[in-house]
Design a protein around this motif. Sequence first.
Motif, PDB file in Angstrom:
ATOM      1  N   ARG A   1       0.825  -1.137   0.199  1.00 48.26           N
ATOM      2  CA  ARG A   1      -0.201   0.064  -0.323  1.00 48.26           C
ATOM      3  C   ARG A   1       0.779   1.319  -0.161  1.00 48.26           C
ATOM      4  O   ARG A   1       0.495   2.202  -0.798  1.00 48.26           O
ATOM      5  CB  ARG A   1      -0.846   0.110   1.227  1.00 48.26           C
ATOM      6  N   LYS A   2       1.869   1.027   0.782  1.00 47.36           N
ATOM      7  CA  LYS A   2       2.818   2.417   0.774  1.00 47.36           C
ATOM      8  C   LYS A   2       3.303   2.835  -0.395  1.00 47.36           C
ATOM      9  O   LYS A   2       3.750   4.030  -0.788  1.00 47.36           O
ATOM     10  CB  LYS A   2       3.755   2.414   1.809  1.00 47.36           C
ATOM     11  N   THR A   3       3.695   1.847  -1.339  1.00 48.36           N
ATOM     12  CA  THR A   3       4.163   2.034  -2.533  1.00 48.36           C
ATOM     13  C   THR A   3       3.437   1.846  -3.671  1.00 48.36           C
ATOM     14  O   THR A   3       3.908   2.174  -4.935  1.00 48.36           O
ATOM     15  CB  THR A   3       5.567   0.932  -2.714  1.00 48.36           C
ATOM     16  N   SER A   4       2.035   1.933  -3.458  1.00 51.20           N
ATOM     17  CA  SER A   4       0.986   1.536  -4.480  1.00 51.20           C
ATOM     18  C   SER A   4       1.196   0.376  -5.346  1.00 51.20           C
ATOM     19  O   SER A   4       0.598   0.378  -6.315  1.00 51.20           O
ATOM     20  CB  SER A   4       1.126   2.762  -5.172  1.00 51.20           C
ATOM     21  N   LEU A   5       2.132  -0.443  -5.055  1.00 52.37           N
ATOM     22  CA  LEU A   5       2.289  -1.805  -5.713  1.00 52.37           C
ATOM     23  C   LEU A   5       1.069  -2.640  -5.765  1.00 52.37           C
ATOM     24  O   LEU A   5       1.002  -3.681  -6.596  1.00 52.37           O
ATOM     25  CB  LEU A   5       3.720  -2.366  -5.230  1.00 52.37           C
ATOM     26  N   ASP A   6       0.197  -2.332  -4.762  1.00 49.24           N
ATOM     27  CA  ASP A   6      -1.115  -3.432  -4.636  1.00 49.24           C
ATOM     28  C   ASP A   6      -1.978  -3.035  -5.926  1.00 49.24           C
ATOM     29  O   ASP A   6      -2.875  -3.517  -6.177  1.00 49.24           O
ATOM     30  CB  ASP A   6      -1.897  -3.175  -3.320  1.00 49.24           C
ATOM     31  N   GLU A   7      -1.704  -1.627  -6.584  1.00 50.72           N
ATOM     32  CA  GLU A   7      -2.530  -1.264  -7.590  1.00 50.72           C
ATOM     33  C   GLU A   7      -1.922  -1.863  -8.980  1.00 50.72           C
ATOM     34  O   GLU A   7      -2.807  -1.706 -10.142  1.00 50.72           O
ATOM     35  CB  GLU A   7      -2.598   0.218  -7.871  1.00 50.72           C
ATOM     36  N   LEU A   8      -1.172  -2.353  -9.115  1.00 46.93           N
ATOM     37  CA  LEU A   8      -0.292  -2.919 -10.347  1.00 46.93           C
ATOM     38  C   LEU A   8      -1.196  -3.985 -11.352  1.00 46.93           C
ATOM     39  O   LEU A   8      -1.388  -3.750 -12.536  1.00 46.93           O
ATOM     40  CB  LEU A   8       0.946  -3.658 -10.018  1.00 46.93           C
TER      41      LEU A   8
ATOM     42  N   THR B   1       3.729  10.727 -11.266  1.00 43.39           N
ATOM     43  CA  THR B   1       3.009   9.823 -10.503  1.00 43.39           C
ATOM     44  C   THR B   1       4.097   9.269  -9.590  1.00 43.39           C
ATOM     45  O   THR B   1       4.140   8.951  -8.635  1.00 43.39           O
ATOM     46  CB  THR B   1       2.333   8.713 -11.220  1.00 43.39           C
ATOM     47  N   PRO B   2       5.296   8.520 -10.218  1.00 44.12           N
ATOM     48  CA  PRO B   2       6.301   8.158  -9.393  1.00 44.12           C
ATOM     49  C   PRO B   2       6.664   8.814  -8.207  1.00 44.12           C
ATOM     50  O   PRO B   2       7.095   8.249  -7.189  1.00 44.12           O
ATOM     51  CB  PRO B   2       7.382   7.692 -10.501  1.00 44.12           C
ATOM     52  N   PHE B   3       7.030  10.122  -8.574  1.00 37.18           N
ATOM     53  CA  PHE B   3       7.659  11.028  -7.589  1.00 37.18           C
ATOM     54  C   PHE B   3       6.229  10.903  -6.249  1.00 37.18           C
ATOM     55  O   PHE B   3       6.774  11.039  -5.204  1.00 37.18           O
ATOM     56  CB  PHE B   3       7.672  12.424  -7.920  1.00 37.18           C
ATOM     57  N   ALA B   4       4.882  11.123  -6.800  1.00 36.93           N
ATOM     58  CA  ALA B   4       4.061  11.274  -5.765  1.00 36.93           C
ATOM     59  C   ALA B   4       3.777   9.682  -4.989  1.00 36.93           C
ATOM     60  O   ALA B   4       3.773   9.697  -3.674  1.00 36.93           O
ATOM     61  CB  ALA B   4       2.949  11.377  -6.442  1.00 36.93           C
ATOM     62  N   MET B   5       4.400   8.734  -5.568  1.00 34.57           N
ATOM     63  CA  MET B   5       4.183   7.247  -4.952  1.00 34.57           C
ATOM     64  C   MET B   5       5.277   7.564  -3.868  1.00 34.57           C
ATOM     65  O   MET B   5       5.186   6.882  -2.795  1.00 34.57           O
ATOM     66  CB  MET B   5       4.284   6.353  -5.840  1.00 34.57           C
TER      67      MET B   5
ATOM     68  N   ILE C   1      -5.979   4.688 -12.960  1.00 38.05           N
ATOM     69  CA  ILE C   1      -5.174   4.125 -11.809  1.00 38.05           C
ATOM     70  C   ILE C   1      -4.288   5.345 -10.940  1.00 38.05           C
ATOM     71  O   ILE C   1      -4.260   5.309  -9.834  1.00 38.05           O
ATOM     72  CB  ILE C   1      -3.967   3.442 -12.445  1.00 38.05           C
ATOM     73  N   THR C   2      -4.132   6.688 -11.813  1.00 41.52           N
ATOM     74  CA  THR C   2      -3.601   7.748 -11.181  1.00 41.52           C
ATOM     75  C   THR C   2      -4.313   8.810 -11.763  1.00 41.52           C
ATOM     76  O   THR C   2      -5.052   8.685 -12.642  1.00 41.52           O
ATOM     77  CB  THR C   2      -2.103   7.876 -11.397  1.00 41.52           C
ATOM     78  N   GLY C   3      -4.186   9.977 -11.126  1.00 45.80           N
ATOM     79  CA  GLY C   3      -4.981  11.328 -11.508  1.00 45.80           C
ATOM     80  C   GLY C   3      -4.600  12.420 -10.835  1.00 45.80           C
ATOM     81  O   GLY C   3      -3.449  12.507 -10.139  1.00 45.80           O
ATOM     82  N   LEU C   4      -5.146  13.466 -11.037  1.00 44.72           N
ATOM     83  CA  LEU C   4      -4.776  14.972 -10.492  1.00 44.72           C
ATOM     84  C   LEU C   4      -4.548  14.785  -9.035  1.00 44.72           C
ATOM     85  O   LEU C   4      -3.802  15.503  -8.426  1.00 44.72           O
ATOM     86  CB  LEU C   4      -5.766  15.794 -10.980  1.00 44.72           C
ATOM     87  N   TRP C   5      -5.643  14.266  -8.456  1.00 47.35           N
ATOM     88  CA  TRP C   5      -5.578  14.156  -6.898  1.00 47.35           C
ATOM     89  C   TRP C   5      -4.270  13.356  -6.501  1.00 47.35           C
ATOM     90  O   TRP C   5      -3.619  13.685  -5.445  1.00 47.35           O
ATOM     91  CB  TRP C   5      -6.961  13.446  -6.481  1.00 47.35           C
ATOM     92  N   GLN C   6      -3.908  12.366  -6.987  1.00 46.73           N
ATOM     93  CA  GLN C   6      -3.055  11.444  -6.698  1.00 46.73           C
ATOM     94  C   GLN C   6      -1.451  12.109  -6.647  1.00 46.73           C
ATOM     95  O   GLN C   6      -0.739  12.353  -5.678  1.00 46.73           O
ATOM     96  CB  GLN C   6      -2.713  10.222  -7.167  1.00 46.73           C
TER      97      GLN C   6
ATOM     98  N   SER D   1      -8.676   3.813 -17.072  1.00 44.35           N
ATOM     99  CA  SER D   1      -7.756   4.500 -17.969  1.00 44.35           C
ATOM    100  C   SER D   1      -6.569   4.463 -17.065  1.00 44.35           C
ATOM    101  O   SER D   1      -6.597   4.347 -15.932  1.00 44.35           O
ATOM    102  CB  SER D   1      -8.285   5.774 -18.373  1.00 44.35           C
ATOM    103  N   LEU D   2      -5.391   4.770 -17.682  1.00 48.03           N
ATOM    104  CA  LEU D   2      -4.261   5.012 -16.892  1.00 48.03           C
ATOM    105  C   LEU D   2      -4.327   6.284 -15.913  1.00 48.03           C
ATOM    106  O   LEU D   2      -3.954   6.370 -14.900  1.00 48.03           O
ATOM    107  CB  LEU D   2      -2.988   5.185 -17.955  1.00 48.03           C
ATOM    108  N   VAL D   3      -4.873   7.376 -16.377  1.00 51.56           N
ATOM    109  CA  VAL D   3      -5.221   8.547 -15.829  1.00 51.56           C
ATOM    110  C   VAL D   3      -6.797   8.726 -15.596  1.00 51.56           C
ATOM    111  O   VAL D   3      -7.305   8.626 -16.653  1.00 51.56           O
ATOM    112  CB  VAL D   3      -4.717   9.902 -16.423  1.00 51.56           C
ATOM    113  N   GLY D   4      -7.263   9.103 -14.493  1.00 46.91           N
ATOM    114  CA  GLY D   4      -8.662   9.388 -14.349  1.00 46.91           C
ATOM    115  C   GLY D   4      -8.797   9.399 -12.927  1.00 46.91           C
ATOM    116  O   GLY D   4      -8.073   8.931 -11.814  1.00 46.91           O
TER     117      GLY D   4
END
Length: 371
Positions: free
Chosen positions: A273-280, A362-366, A322-327, A292-295
Amino acid sequence: MNAPLTGMDIGRQSAPVTRADGRPREAYLLGQRLFKDTLVRERKRADRLNASFAVIVLDRGHDTDGDWGSVLRAAGLVKRDGDMLGWLEQGTVLGLILPEASRDLTHKVVRRLRRHLAADPEAAGTASLSTRVYVHGARWKDTGAHLPPVDLLIDAFVPVHTDRAADLAKRAVDIVGSVLLLALFAPLMLLAYLSVRMTSPGAALFRQVRIGRRGEPFTMLKFRSMRADAGNALHNEYVTWFITSSGTQPRSGGEVFKLTNDSRVTAVGNLLRKTSLDELPQFWNVLRGDMSLVGPRPPLPFEVDKYQPWHRRRVLEAKPGITGLWQVNGRSRTTFDEMVRMDLEYARTRTLWGDIRILAATPFAMFKGAA
């Protein structure tokens, strides 16, 4: 009396209507384009003021030869001064907007409408007429009415002007990107899969129903991060508070609005969860077209039930991602209302270049979130 069905689509038609006391008055009938614009504006006004309204829809279906005179007379007799009558589809579907309408008032208007039609000797041609009610606003949530939302009406009759080339380009990026990322992260996904299976009993993949674009459910994939026998009560309680208390939480600038110290999460799950790897595994959802990749992040069905009316637009106006403006801008340090505003801003201003910038950030945010 036959009200004219021709004329400017964006204008008004005026039809004489006789009141119950015999006094005549003018009933304005909005043209198709103007009525649809009015419907969208009323939805926005209701969201802004946290108000409620209803729309009564009178539909002839495929019967385009029927006489609308008796229907227009009945609608003109039941409408209040602030109500708006007009065409959703010229000569086929008529709408009556009832601002600030309660359940009791709306049902009263429908009953009166039917009584006037039944009493009109010229209403014999209305046998094919169907009457439906659509509602919008918090006032309708707990009435047990179970009526469809106005957003479905808008979605059906108000065209959304989209850039088809941009949509095709976005889908192409989703397909190519998800295939490349699945290949790139395959070793890491295999390691995550084995780690979950070896450290806690149960399946490594977690399947969960989420709400996608236009409210359509789909099954989202994640690596399981909690015990297989974990219940949902703690999560549901927190999410309910997060949604319904948005904007009232104390703010000092350092708050983290997420569930922490969750005893249901395993040690491996906490790292995932901390690394967001559960989302892969959701790259497979992207390849399938569910996401979508972004949304905006896709919510659970019970979360949508807690939404205010304007919150629901986040699941209507863009495919979940998977990722978005909020993330990349707020992640867990924004209130729910702020998150929704970011999602709506993305839906309104999204571009292919904007998606690429979000993906790059996104990688930096993760890693910042994992620190």
